[in-house]
Design a protein around this motif. Structure first.
Motif, PDB file in Angstrom:
ATOM      1  N   LEU A 103      23.360 -44.236  15.733  1.00 45.70           N
ATOM      2  CA  LEU A 103      24.651 -44.546  15.105  1.00 45.70           C
ATOM      3  C   LEU A 103      25.675 -44.835  16.201  1.00 45.70           C
ATOM      4  CD1 LEU A 103      24.910 -41.847  12.281  1.00 45.70           C
ATOM      5  CD2 LEU A 103      24.230 -44.241  12.054  1.00 45.70           C
ATOM      6  N   LEU A 104      26.520 -45.847  15.971  1.00 46.29           N
ATOM      7  CA  LEU A 104      27.440 -46.312  16.998  1.00 46.29           C
ATOM      8  C   LEU A 104      28.905 -46.249  16.543  1.00 46.29           C
ATOM      9  CD1 LEU A 104      25.503 -49.588  17.936  1.00 46.29           C
ATOM     10  CD2 LEU A 104      25.343 -47.381  19.118  1.00 46.29           C
ATOM     11  N   LYS A 105      29.781 -46.363  17.516  1.00 44.20           N
ATOM     12  CA  LYS A 105      31.218 -46.607  17.318  1.00 44.20           C
ATOM     13  C   LYS A 105      31.849 -45.649  16.310  1.00 44.20           C
ATOM     14  CE  LYS A 105      30.294 -51.510  18.201  1.00 44.20           C
ATOM     15  NZ  LYS A 105      30.315 -52.868  17.641  1.00 44.20           N
ATOM     16  N   GLY A 106      32.534 -46.224  15.297  1.00 47.52           N
ATOM     17  CA  GLY A 106      33.328 -45.412  14.371  1.00 47.52           C
ATOM     18  C   GLY A 106      32.543 -44.395  13.575  1.00 47.52           C
ATOM     19  N   SER A 107      31.261 -44.670  13.322  1.00 48.39           N
ATOM     20  CA  SER A 107      30.430 -43.724  12.563  1.00 48.39           C
ATOM     21  C   SER A 107      30.318 -42.386  13.278  1.00 48.39           C
ATOM     22  CB  SER A 107      29.026 -44.299  12.344  1.00 48.39           C
ATOM     23  OG  SER A 107      29.089 -45.486  11.601  1.00 48.39           O
ATOM     24  N   VAL A 108      30.436 -42.428  14.607  1.00 52.53           N
ATOM     25  CA  VAL A 108      30.402 -41.210  15.413  1.00 52.53           C
ATOM     26  C   VAL A 108      31.820 -40.737  15.721  1.00 52.53           C
ATOM     27  CG1 VAL A 108      29.642 -40.202  17.607  1.00 52.53           C
ATOM     28  CG2 VAL A 108      28.216 -41.925  16.463  1.00 52.53           C
ATOM     29  N   THR A 109      32.656 -41.658  16.197  1.00 53.53           N
ATOM     30  CA  THR A 109      33.993 -41.307  16.670  1.00 53.53           C
ATOM     31  C   THR A 109      34.861 -40.687  15.586  1.00 53.53           C
ATOM     32  OG1 THR A 109      33.876 -43.172  18.208  1.00 53.53           O
ATOM     33  CG2 THR A 109      36.038 -42.195  17.865  1.00 53.53           C
ATOM     34  N   LYS A 110      34.701 -41.108  14.342  1.00 53.66           N
ATOM     35  CA  LYS A 110      35.553 -40.587  13.273  1.00 53.66           C
ATOM     36  C   LYS A 110      35.418 -39.068  13.120  1.00 53.66           C
ATOM     37  CE  LYS A 110      32.540 -41.057   9.226  1.00 53.66           C
ATOM     38  NZ  LYS A 110      32.521 -41.459   7.814  1.00 53.66           N
ATOM     39  N   HIS A 111      34.269 -38.535  13.506  1.00 52.72           N
ATOM     40  CA  HIS A 111      34.063 -37.082  13.407  1.00 52.72           C
ATOM     41  C   HIS A 111      34.792 -36.321  14.512  1.00 52.72           C
ATOM     42  CE1 HIS A 111      31.191 -37.360  10.127  1.00 52.72           C
ATOM     43  NE2 HIS A 111      30.604 -38.354  10.782  1.00 52.72           N
ATOM     44  N   PHE A 112      35.332 -37.036  15.496  1.00 55.35           N
ATOM     45  CA  PHE A 112      36.107 -36.400  16.564  1.00 55.35           C
ATOM     46  C   PHE A 112      37.591 -36.295  16.197  1.00 55.35           C
ATOM     47  CE2 PHE A 112      32.966 -38.571  19.749  1.00 55.35           C
ATOM     48  CZ  PHE A 112      31.941 -37.786  19.261  1.00 55.35           C
ATOM     49  N   TYR A 113      38.006 -37.028  15.185  1.00 55.45           N
ATOM     50  CA  TYR A 113      39.396 -36.998  14.720  1.00 55.45           C
ATOM     51  C   TYR A 113      39.652 -35.730  13.906  1.00 55.45           C
ATOM     52  CZ  TYR A 113      40.595 -41.854  15.964  1.00 55.45           C
ATOM     53  OH  TYR A 113      40.884 -43.019  16.650  1.00 55.45           O
ATOM     54  N   PRO A 114      40.916 -35.293  13.793  1.00 58.49           N
ATOM     55  CA  PRO A 114      41.226 -34.136  12.962  1.00 58.49           C
ATOM     56  C   PRO A 114      40.778 -34.319  11.511  1.00 58.49           C
ATOM     57  CG  PRO A 114      43.114 -34.694  14.334  1.00 58.49           C
ATOM     58  CD  PRO A 114      42.107 -35.794  14.511  1.00 58.49           C
ATOM     59  N   ASP A 115      40.762 -35.574  11.050  1.00 56.58           N
ATOM     60  CA  ASP A 115      40.301 -35.902   9.703  1.00 56.58           C
ATOM     61  C   ASP A 115      39.541 -37.221   9.796  1.00 56.58           C
ATOM     62  OD1 ASP A 115      40.331 -37.089   6.960  1.00 56.58           O
ATOM     63  OD2 ASP A 115      41.499 -35.300   6.486  1.00 56.58           O
ATOM     64  N   THR A 116      38.325 -37.284   9.243  1.00 60.50           N
ATOM     65  CA  THR A 116      37.505 -38.494   9.382  1.00 60.50           C
ATOM     66  C   THR A 116      38.158 -39.717   8.751  1.00 60.50           C
ATOM     67  OG1 THR A 116      36.260 -37.983   7.371  1.00 60.50           O
ATOM     68  CG2 THR A 116      35.331 -37.220   9.465  1.00 60.50           C
ATOM     69  N   SER A 117      39.010 -39.516   7.744  1.00 54.81           N
ATOM     70  CA  SER A 117      39.641 -40.646   7.069  1.00 54.81           C
ATOM     71  C   SER A 117      40.758 -41.277   7.890  1.00 54.81           C
ATOM     72  CB  SER A 117      40.183 -40.227   5.694  1.00 54.81           C
ATOM     73  OG  SER A 117      41.197 -39.264   5.831  1.00 54.81           O
ATOM     74  N   MET A 118      41.096 -40.679   9.043  1.00 58.18           N
ATOM     75  CA  MET A 118      42.079 -41.308   9.929  1.00 58.18           C
ATOM     76  C   MET A 118      41.512 -42.582  10.539  1.00 58.18           C
ATOM     77  SD  MET A 118      43.865 -38.306  12.173  1.00 58.18           S
ATOM     78  CE  MET A 118      44.961 -37.081  11.450  1.00 58.18           C
ATOM     79  N   ARG A 119      40.208 -42.628  10.708  1.00 58.38           N
ATOM     80  CA  ARG A 119      39.560 -43.730  11.436  1.00 58.38           C
ATOM     81  C   ARG A 119      39.078 -44.811  10.480  1.00 58.38           C
ATOM     82  NH1 ARG A 119      36.908 -47.391  13.772  1.00 58.38           N
ATOM     83  NH2 ARG A 119      36.351 -47.263  15.989  1.00 58.38           N
ATOM     84  N   MET A 120      39.846 -45.906  10.389  1.00 59.08           N
ATOM     85  CA  MET A 120      39.409 -47.039   9.575  1.00 59.08           C
ATOM     86  C   MET A 120      38.184 -47.681  10.215  1.00 59.08           C
ATOM     87  SD  MET A 120      42.732 -49.112   8.133  1.00 59.08           S
ATOM     88  CE  MET A 120      41.691 -50.175   7.124  1.00 59.08           C
ATOM     89  N   MET A 121      37.302 -48.232   9.379  1.00 61.87           N
ATOM     90  CA  MET A 121      36.103 -48.918   9.857  1.00 61.87           C
ATOM     91  C   MET A 121      35.875 -50.149   9.012  1.00 61.87           C
ATOM     92  SD  MET A 121      33.599 -45.620  10.324  1.00 61.87           S
ATOM     93  CE  MET A 121      32.122 -46.649  10.352  1.00 61.87           C
ATOM     94  N   SER A 122      35.529 -51.251   9.661  1.00 63.49           N
ATOM     95  CA  SER A 122      35.216 -52.463   8.904  1.00 63.49           C
ATOM     96  C   SER A 122      33.740 -52.486   8.508  1.00 63.49           C
ATOM     97  CB  SER A 122      35.560 -53.718   9.710  1.00 63.49           C
ATOM     98  OG  SER A 122      34.913 -53.687  10.971  1.00 63.49           O
ATOM     99  N   ASP A 123      32.892 -51.787   9.287  1.00 60.73           N
ATOM    100  CA  ASP A 123      31.470 -51.737   8.964  1.00 60.73           C
ATOM    101  C   ASP A 123      30.828 -50.532   9.648  1.00 60.73           C
ATOM    102  OD1 ASP A 123      30.991 -52.463  11.690  1.00 60.73           O
ATOM    103  OD2 ASP A 123      31.224 -54.573  11.161  1.00 60.73           O
ATOM    104  N   VAL A 124      29.574 -50.316   9.327  1.00 61.84           N
ATOM    105  CA  VAL A 124      28.762 -49.275   9.952  1.00 61.84           C
ATOM    106  C   VAL A 124      27.838 -49.952  10.959  1.00 61.84           C
ATOM    107  CG1 VAL A 124      26.978 -47.525   9.585  1.00 61.84           C
ATOM    108  CG2 VAL A 124      28.841 -47.777   7.919  1.00 61.84           C
ATOM    109  N   ASP A 125      27.914 -49.537  12.229  1.00 61.45           N
ATOM    110  CA  ASP A 125      27.099 -50.160  13.276  1.00 61.45           C
ATOM    111  C   ASP A 125      25.912 -49.263  13.633  1.00 61.45           C
ATOM    112  OD1 ASP A 125      28.824 -52.583  14.403  1.00 61.45           O
ATOM    113  OD2 ASP A 125      30.190 -50.939  13.961  1.00 61.45           O
ATOM    114  N   ILE A 126      24.719 -49.848  13.608  1.00 62.10           N
ATOM    115  CA  ILE A 126      23.500 -49.098  13.896  1.00 62.10           C
ATOM    116  C   ILE A 126      22.613 -49.893  14.851  1.00 62.10           C
ATOM    117  CG2 ILE A 126      21.423 -48.038  12.920  1.00 62.10           C
ATOM    118  CD1 ILE A 126      22.932 -47.708  10.284  1.00 62.10           C
TER     119      ILE A 126
END
Length: 385
Positions: A103-126
């Motif tokens: 799993l790449l990019k936002g799919s991983v990084t969003k879990h580092f934010y205080p809330d996963t919904s803070m991180r907008m994503m245009s797609d899931v990169d694998i």
């Protein structure tokens, strides 16, 4: 600097969102429409909502786009849930067919934010291996996905409910970026493994993030979200082996770029006073004005500066790097074929993308000397020239 007040307040709102603090009262002359427009083009509307909703009621009542902030936040909550569900489905699908993946990019990084919904994503990169693109296509389409785009490097799929886009990648980078790709191709060897899911080391994840940023920086520009992600990743990986990452960045000629981005993060989110304020201002302007992934004008300016040409001739006969990004391994492995692919590209432009080609040439011709000078200074500062 135009809109300096609004840009500074956006940084304050971002900082308050990721540090869970309350923003200060904005200046009365702050133009909230300008703030919202920046938020839209940089795709950070949901994260700004986390700070805006903490403002006093009398301040919020003057925010013309308040309902749109709230709507974007709620929409991203739903999108986030849909993406997580789709990720679970794909992980199970790949594992049951013995396909290794990362799993790449936002799919991983969003879990580092205080809330996963803070991180907008245009797609899931694998990223995947143990399968070719035809097998992946057959596998996903048999489970309701529709392929919407395909390149030598990746393919885009739309979920059966048409709510989630998934980008399946065979490589972490375009073929033209040879030295960077040489390092990234080895990440599998250092990953942690659980069944068919591989997880990058924190050092490799950070290195990949910077490499990916540098690619966008060269191709047209990076946005506020790229910088925000950088701070989030480094803050999450508190025990990151900086000796290792610095060594790799130096080998990849990305040490100056990483240092400038890290310095900007410290200035924006940690109130660290920079030793070179001019560099910070130049980098900030480049990021703010070019949106989430740059624009055509800046992309053209970058091409002109990086190829040290008038621009027009370079568009007719692109470099090996650019051609590899168009046509893949055949250019990298057989550079002697480039003239034949120049001819092919010319025919495609004349008969398939005629209007787009005319527009591109016009854009290059309209690049101002000021933009060229600023772009050249910025690229030299970041060690990318």
């Amino acid at each position: 600097m135009k809109y300096e007040l609004e840009q500074n307040y956006i940084i304050k709102l971002l900082k308050c969102a990721i540090t869970n603090t309350t923003p200060s009262t904005p200046n009365e002359s702050l133009d909230w429409d300008v703030v919202f427009n920046y938020a839209k083009i940089h795709r950070i509307v949901p994260v700004l909502y986390f700070s805006i909703q903490k403002l006093p009621k009398d301040i919020k009542s003057n925010i013309s786009n308040l309902e749109q902030y709230e709507f974007a936040y709620k929409s991203n909550l739903v999108d986030d849930a849909n993406r997580e569900n789709e990720i679970a489905i794909i992980k199970n699908l790949l594992a049951s067919n013995d396909v290794d993946y990362i799993l790449l990019k936002g799919s991983v990084t969003k879990h580092f934010y205080p809330d996963t919904s803070m991180r907008m994503m245009s797609d899931v990169d694998i990223l995947y291996r143990n399968a070719d693109s035809k097998n992946i296509k057959r596998l996903l389409e048999s489970n309701g996905y529709t392929q919407t785009k395909s390149t030598p490097k990746d393919a885009m799929y739309l979920s059966s409910n048409q709510l989630v886009k998934v980008e399946m990648q065979q490589s972490l980078l375009d073929d033209g970026f040879t030295e960077w790709l040489k390092y990234l191709d080895t990440v599998w060897d250092r990953c942690d493994k659980q069944d068919n899911e591989y997880t990058m080391t924190q050092e490799d994840f950070y290195i990949y993030h910077i490499v990916h940023m540098a690619k966008h920086f060269i191709n047209g520009g990076i946005g506020l979200r790229h910088v925000l992600d950088t701070w989030i990743i480094k803050n999450h990986y508190s025990d990151l082996d900086s000796n290792y990452t610095e060594k790799v960045f130096k080998e990849l000629s990305l040490d100056k770029f990483e240092q400038n981005i890290s310095g900007l993060c410290k200035y924006w989110f940690e109130d660290n006073i920079p030793s070179d304020k001019k560099s910070i201002e130049l980098l900030s302007e480049y990021i703010f004005e070019n949106g989430a992934f740059g624009n055509i004008s800046q992309q053209s300016a970058n091409e002109v500066v990086n190829n040290s040409s008038t621009g027009i001739s370079n568009k007719i006969f692109p470099s090996k790097t650019t051609m590899a990004n168009y046509y893949g391994d055949v250019i990298t492995n057989h550079p002697i074929t480039i003239p034949f692919y120049w001819i092919r590209l010319t025919f495609e432009r004349l008969f398939t993308n005629h209007n787009k080609t005319k527009s591109k040439i016009k854009t290059i011709s309209n690049i101002s000397e000021t933009q060229k000078v600023k772009t050249k200074e910025l690229f030299e500062m970041c060690g990318l020239k």
